[in-house]
Design an enzyme around this catalytic site. Structure first.
Site, PDB file in Angstrom:
ATOM      1  N   ASP B 351      74.983  12.975 112.224  1.00  0.00           N
ATOM      2  CA  ASP B 351      75.530  13.913 113.276  1.00  0.00           C
ATOM      3  C   ASP B 351      74.794  14.712 114.019  1.00  0.00           C
ATOM      4  O   ASP B 351      73.882  15.593 113.301  1.00  0.00           O
ATOM      5  CB  ASP B 351      77.030  14.585 112.676  1.00  0.00           C
ATOM      6  N   GLU B 388      72.625  10.008 115.905  1.00  0.00           N
ATOM      7  CA  GLU B 388      73.172  10.619 116.902  1.00  0.00           C
ATOM      8  C   GLU B 388      72.139  11.367 117.644  1.00  0.00           C
ATOM      9  O   GLU B 388      72.108  12.427 117.280  1.00  0.00           O
ATOM     10  CB  GLU B 388      74.660  11.245 117.044  1.00  0.00           C
TER      11      GLU B 388
END
Lengths: 105, 706
Positions: B351, B388
């Protein structure tokens, strides 16, 4: 909490009966019983749980230990366990290593 | 010979002790006892605090003797502990000076950052006792799970088909038709393996499963009074512990085994497990957040701090983990190694991964040591590493993430381009890049097509059904005046905002969904789909459902019946992708014939064969893949032709001719009603006119030449 354990070995079948509540305070006794059973070098290990009212994670640990202690060639049976205990065994994947039955003929 | 290291050398009250082993960190079994080891570079003393499970007060506190500290590590063996029944924590003393970055407070009991099981939040949604002196309680884990012959699957990256899902949302809805006690748990996912197999995906990507606190910032919904939670879990409490509330057996403390059993069963069925991991920040939040672990152990080491002592906030969540500090790098590496080896996890999606490339003051590093370390780690060598490739501080690295030949990327540009194209808003030139695995982003740096994780939807943003049903977001239920969530959705409601009975609009929406799925599955790279898109899942226009433990997030399995056409279409497209290696190339197209087949590996067409219209206002594109070039010419496959028309009227496409003896067959035509919109591999009917075909308005046709 009380746990009664009895071990008998007949015809190369080791049978352990568990009654009461199996938790962290007495799991070590159960483990010792498994070790005693293993010393008899049985062909099968049968764990009777009809009168077992509760099993905590410590008990599940000993089931893992039982399979590893007895070795791949020895079938370990869990017999007569109540639904909640069976469910927990299944959810944690132990049913792949154990044979779960209602009765042992 | 009898071992002598099993004997205590020290005592503290009733506790028998011995000098510990500084490595590994955490609590580990040693003969006769448990070894506790924890790092702090600024603490002046450390005390081990022992509780019986759930007990409000500790039964013992053992200060580490000075001689037990080596360097900055406190380590100690405690003998004869009933390790099944204990929970432990630490008190640390040291300076408490905000500007200097020190937050030591010996009144607080701190969670071991290396805790392998965390108690205290055993059952999802049970409100905690706010008076508890120690909320998240470290327990000792066992590594005796019987894996039998299981190991990570090591599916080739380009062969993956990823399904992004939330553990609780997947089966919590009563329509999931599984045992009530399994709903919303790891056991529930296991129950649904037959479904995942039928769909055909071969990897699930789980939104965060590390222990988090669903009560972090929980609050009543201003309209309904319902509790709003930290539902998605992007806020880690403990990096080594599975979320107890996600386990049906969490109340027994058996979450480790339940998660392992799930992984093992998925592997048996050919499905990999990828974890969405959040190393950019922690649950301790900003200056007003709780002290759980890092803040009280060594605030200045673990977090990025401004010169005034405040937290830098590149995560948008209050704090930023200081990932390129060598100590923090160590914990990240230890954590991933642990999950790869102990849980047989197949890959990780990071993330806001761009944060992992920032230096301690926030500047992007040209050669970030953490990213390099992970890329070359021997234990993680076969794990998928997916970034990401952006963060909340404005660093956007899609196409430029430091990859070291290993890292893949969530391709945000793919998402944006396909969404725009579906509503006729982008150039066919950009589409051509995205369909080829984005060579414009990756080929120059020697990165393979599988670097590109192609997705159109993810947990963040609209579902596919909402993407074709709403022009704008409708996040009122979040209680933030619809100010949260992205405004850049590139969505189109097909003529009506939200649900409608209008048959024409509903048919168009289904067609647009099928167009999206078809393009995703014929694109080079790795397709990733969002849980439920295969059955037309809606969140009623809410594009940021991070706080809802209700039907906005729970997958309604009744949709499977209601939108069965979408499910069948998706299933067929996945099977089609799996059947055709030419869709899963390991290297980028060369746009030439390098095997002597008479056809380039990929060729571009328009309404006229061999003559693509690359103009800015073109609304149609077609391409053909030569099966003799599959996987660089090492595998023989069929020819595949894909034509997509995003114009509001049907267009006649002239089709390129196949070598003698071969014929075009129709695999998919989104203009057709189900079940004639797609076919199972091998059953595709021969195309009537081998020279051309009408491609309906806003439709996609896929042909297979064999």
């Amino acid at each position: 909490m009380a746990l009664d354990l009895t071990l008998t070995v007949e015809n190369e079948i080791a049978k352990i009966t568990l009654a009461g509540e199996l938790d962290g305070s007495n799991a070590a006794d159960f483990k010792t019983k498994i070790e005693e059973a293993a010393a008899a070098e049985p062909q099968k290990l049968v764990l009777y749980m009809n009168d077992l009212e509760f099993m905590a994670s410590a008990g599940l640990r000993v089931l893992v230990f039982s399979k590893q202690k007895m070795g791949a060639g020895v079938d370990v049976y869990v017999v007569g366990a109540d639904e909640m205990i069976i469910e927990t065994i299944e959810k944690t994947g132990l049913h792949h290593s154990l044979i779960i039955q209602e009765t042992f003929a | 010979m009898q071992r002598i290291d099993v004997h205590p050398t020290h005592t503290h009250g009733k506790f028998k002790l011995r000098r510990g082993n500084p490595a590994p960190f955490g609590a580990t079994f040693v003969p006769g006892g448990v070894n506790f080891s924890i790092f702090s570079s600024h603490a002046t003393s450390c005390t081990l605090v022992l509780f019986e499970k759930h007990a409000p007060k500790p039964f013992g506190e053992i200060p580490f003797p000075d001689e037990f500290r080596i360097g900055n590590v406190y380590s100690m063996i405690v003998f004869d502990l009933d390790y099944e029944n204990i929970e432990y924590g630490y008190r640390m003393d040291g300076p408490n000076n905000f500007q200097e970055g020190h937050w030591f407070d010996k009144n607080k009991v701190l969670l071991d950052p290396y805790a392998k099981i965390i108690g205290g939040r055993d059952v999802w949604g049970t409100p905690p006792d706010w008076d508890d002196m120690y909320h998240h309680r470290a327990r000792i884990a066992f590594d005796d799970f019987d894996w039998e012959d299981d190991r990570p699957l090591e599916i080739a990256p380009e062969d993956q088909i990823i399904y992004e899902m939330h553990v609780r949302s997947f089966t919590k809805h009563q329509s999931s038709a599984i045992k009530e006690s399994h709903r919303g748990t790891f056991a529930g996912i296991r129950d649904k393996i037959p479904y995942l197999k039928e769909l055909g995906v071969n990897a699930i990507e789980l939104m965060p499963v590390y222990e988090f606190d669903e009560f972090e910032n929980s609050r009543p919904n201003p309209t309904t009074g319902e509790t709003l939670y930290n539902y998605w879990g992007y806020s880690t409490v403990g990096f080594f512990s599975p979320k107890a509330g996600y386990a049906a057996t969490g109340k027994f403390g058996m979450q480790v085994d339940e998660l392992k059993a799930m992984v093992k069963e998925l592997h048996k069925n050919g499905i990999e497990v990828i974890l969405d991991v959040v190393f950019n920040h922690t649950a301790e939040g900003n200056e007003r957040g709780p002290t759980i672990s890092f803040r009280g152990i060594d605030n200045k080491t673990y977090y990025m701090l401004t010169p005034e002592g405040y937290y830098y906030n590149f995560s948008g969540c209050g704090n930023t983990l200081n990932c390129n500090n060598p100590i923090v790098r160590g914990i990240v590496l230890d954590c991933l190694r642990y999950w790869a080896s102990e849980y047989h996890i197949d890959g990780f999606r990071f993330d806001l991964a761009s944060i992992l490339g920032r230096d301690p003051w926030g500047a992007p590093l040209s050669n970030p040591p953490l990213l390099e370390t992970l890329a070359f780690d021997p234990i993680l060598a076969k794990c998928k590493l997916i970034a990401e490739a952006w963060d909340a501080g404005g660093l956007y690295q899609v196409g430029s993430f430091p990859a070291y030949g290993r890292w893949g990327e969530w391709n945000g540009k793919y998402r944006d381009a396909i969404r725009k194209f579906l509503k006729a808003d982008t150039t066919v030139g950009e589409m051509a890049q995205r369909l080829q695995g984005s060579p414009d982003l990756y080929e120059g740096a020697g990165r393979a097509p599988a670097t590109s994780i192609n997705f159109i939807t993810a947990h963040d943003g609209f579902t596919l059904m909402d993407m074709v049903s709403y022009n704008g977001k409708h996040n009122e239920a979040n209680g933030e005046n619809n100010n949260d969530g992205s405004n850049d959705n590139d969505s189109w409601n097909c003529g009506w905002e939200g649900e409608t009975d209008n048959e024409y609009i509903n048919a168009l929406r289904h067609r647009q969904i099928k167009n999206a799925i078809a393009l995703l599955m014929v694109s080079q790279g790795v397709p990733m789909m969002l849980m439920g898109d295969e059955m037309g899942r809606t969140k009623y226009g809410n594009n940021n459902t991070y706080c809802h433990d209700n039907e906005l997030n729970w997958l309604n399995w009744d949709l499977l019946k209601q939108n069965n056409d979408i499910f069948q279409f998706t299933k067929n497209c996945i099977n089609f992708r799996k059947a055709h290696p030419v869709l899963r190339n390991t290297w980028h197209f060369q746009n030439r014939d390098y095997v002597g087949s008479g056809y380039a590996d990929i060729s571009w067409h328009g309404t006229q064969a061999w003559n693509a219209d690359w103009s800015e206002d073109a609304k149609a594109i077609a391409f053909m893949l030569c099966g003799k070039h599959a996987k660089g010419g090492t595998v023989e496959d069929n020819y595949i032709y894909v034509a997509t028309n995003v114009y509001w009227d049907a267009l006649w496409f002239e089709i390129p001719q196949l070598p003698p003896g071969l014929q075009w067959h129709v695999f998919a035509n989104t203009a057709m009603a189900s079940p004639e919109d797609s076919w199972t591999p091998g059953s595709e009917p021969v195309l009537q006119d081998q020279y051309g075909m009408l491609v309906g308005d806003r439709s996609t046709v896929i042909l297979v030449g064999k």
